[in-house]
Design a protein around this motif. Sequence first.
Motif, PDB file in Angstrom:
ATOM      1  N   LYS A 124       0.832  -1.213   0.000  1.00 25.07           N
ATOM      2  CA  LYS A 124       0.000   0.000   0.000  1.00 25.07           C
ATOM      3  C   LYS A 124       0.865   1.261   0.000  1.00 25.07           C
ATOM      4  N   ALA A 125       1.953   1.231   0.787  1.00 22.16           N
ATOM      5  CA  ALA A 125       2.837   2.398   0.864  1.00 22.16           C
ATOM      6  C   ALA A 125       3.536   2.648  -0.468  1.00 22.16           C
ATOM      7  N   VAL A 177       8.531   7.336   3.061  1.00 23.82           N
ATOM      8  CA  VAL A 177       7.086   7.083   3.077  1.00 23.82           C
ATOM      9  C   VAL A 177       6.615   7.104   4.532  1.00 23.82           C
ATOM     10  N   SER A 178       5.334   7.324   4.707  1.00 16.77           N
ATOM     11  CA  SER A 178       4.740   7.343   6.040  1.00 16.77           C
ATOM     12  C   SER A 178       3.741   6.194   6.164  1.00 16.77           C
ATOM     13  N   ALA A 231       7.546   0.003  12.537  1.00 16.09           N
ATOM     14  CA  ALA A 231       8.561  -0.960  12.108  1.00 16.09           C
ATOM     15  C   ALA A 231       8.536  -1.157  10.596  1.00 16.09           C
ATOM     16  N   VAL A 232       7.326  -1.284  10.029  1.00 19.19           N
ATOM     17  CA  VAL A 232       7.206  -1.440   8.583  1.00 19.19           C
ATOM     18  C   VAL A 232       7.649  -0.167   7.874  1.00 19.19           C
ATOM     19  N   VAL A 249      10.520  -0.076   5.042  1.00  9.37           N
ATOM     20  CA  VAL A 249      10.330   0.436   3.677  1.00  9.37           C
ATOM     21  C   VAL A 249      11.284   1.587   3.392  1.00  9.37           C
ATOM     22  N   ASN A 250      11.445   2.480   4.363  1.00 11.48           N
ATOM     23  CA  ASN A 250      12.345   3.622   4.157  1.00 11.48           C
ATOM     24  C   ASN A 250      13.795   3.184   3.997  1.00 11.48           C
TER      25      ASN A 250
END
Length: 499
Positions: A232-233, A314-315, A321-322, A326-327
């Motif tokens: 989704k991010a 991304v937020s 943690a996710v 991702v970052n």
Amino acid sequence: MTHQLRPKLWQAFAPILALIILLAVNVYFFSDNASYGPNQIALTLAAAVAAIFGMQVGYTWKDMEAGIIKSISSAMQAILILLIIGALAGTWLISGIIPSMIYYGVQFMSPTFFLVSACIISAIVALSTGSSWSTIATIGVALLGIGQAFDIHVGLTAGAIISGAYFGDKMSPLSDTTNLAPAMAGTDLFTHIRHMVYTTVPSIVISMIIFALIGLFSNSGSNPEETALMVKALESKFYISPILFIVPLLVGFAIYKKMPALPALLLGALLGGLFAVIFQPEIVKEIAGNTGNYFEASYKAVLISIYDSIKVPVSIPESAAVEQSVNDLLKAKGMVGMLTVIWLIISAMMFGGVMEACGFLHRITEGIIRMAQSTGSLIASTVGTCVFFNITASDQFLAIVVPGRMYADTYRDRNLAPENLSRVLEDSGTVTSVLIPWNTCGAAQAGALGVATMVYAPFCFFNILSPIISVIYGYLNIKINPLKVEEETEPEKVPEKVY
């Protein structure tokens, strides 16, 4: 040049001993940060030690300086490719190419069999292109991101990628080292490839079995909820589409058509920038600083992604943690991020240049040949010499060329076909180069993947097994071809090296 004496064995070994001590001290005091400056200084100081003993033997500084310049010049292509790899990583990030690969990978690849899949995919790409460097710098970076998303240790993932890439490179008729080894030994390309099957296939099969077992018994895996948040991010931040894969496909096709790696990777970097401008306007504006003029923003964003370290944050409010995971994936080093690796290569080539110019490397290896009496000990000596040159000369090609020339007559005199030598050169000179942090290959792959050499090296099972199996075959006399009377055994001209 002043009158030169034959160096004594202890004089030849002294700089190597100094280097080993300095590297050990660096690891003790600096740990994982040793390759970010301390090891470069260690190599430089070891080169100074070598120069002192070289002068004692009878060489002038001018002689050694010429050796240093020649050595660094031989690594210049690798240095240029590293800069382009940094650029490619940046533009492929902001264009959405790498995020798209991660997006589809985490949804369709199985965490259990991910390591085997990464090894196979890397092998197929490298076999098709003949380039382990290009494979690791492109598909390898994406596979590493997928592995991180699955919470698999980066060293394991990098080991699987490198194992597959070096297998494909080694068996590809398009590969530079696969052409270089038979040229040095005095055999033809396809005889060499057929003879390599006997040691190379068992090495990769055993490696894949190990990766499969690790996957089956590992606790690593994807959490469906975390995967959904990640997907989704990525969707919210990037335009995700298979159309973005046109760029890596074009790069792969260019390399397949024998375009040299440097222009092929540069083409990929520029196309990545073009696709960013077309498909990721919001990312372009963000990187450029949200300027109102899109032409200006496009120019600035593409250049920034090429030369500078960048990140696309991304937020994910649902999970810190996710979000962090991702970052960590959405970062690129750019050209500036490769400068430490280039510094390491230059320092290593300084050391190798002095050692070669003063005859220290030849002095050490000539004694090894005299001690090798049986076929097994001769093959073991060849393997040891290739590894030695990867450590000291810091260049994969020197680790093939110099031992190839040294041992060609010995193999012929002992009634051994030249394909035996060419196979051993690849089993050791080609594949162990990536295991040495200051070797051009080890430094390059660590830079491309962002994983320290000593972190991934224990998991490069193919690269570790290949020289071991080669030595076992030698002592057990397995698939050791005798020399045919009519065979042409004179080494050929050294082909131009292409990464």
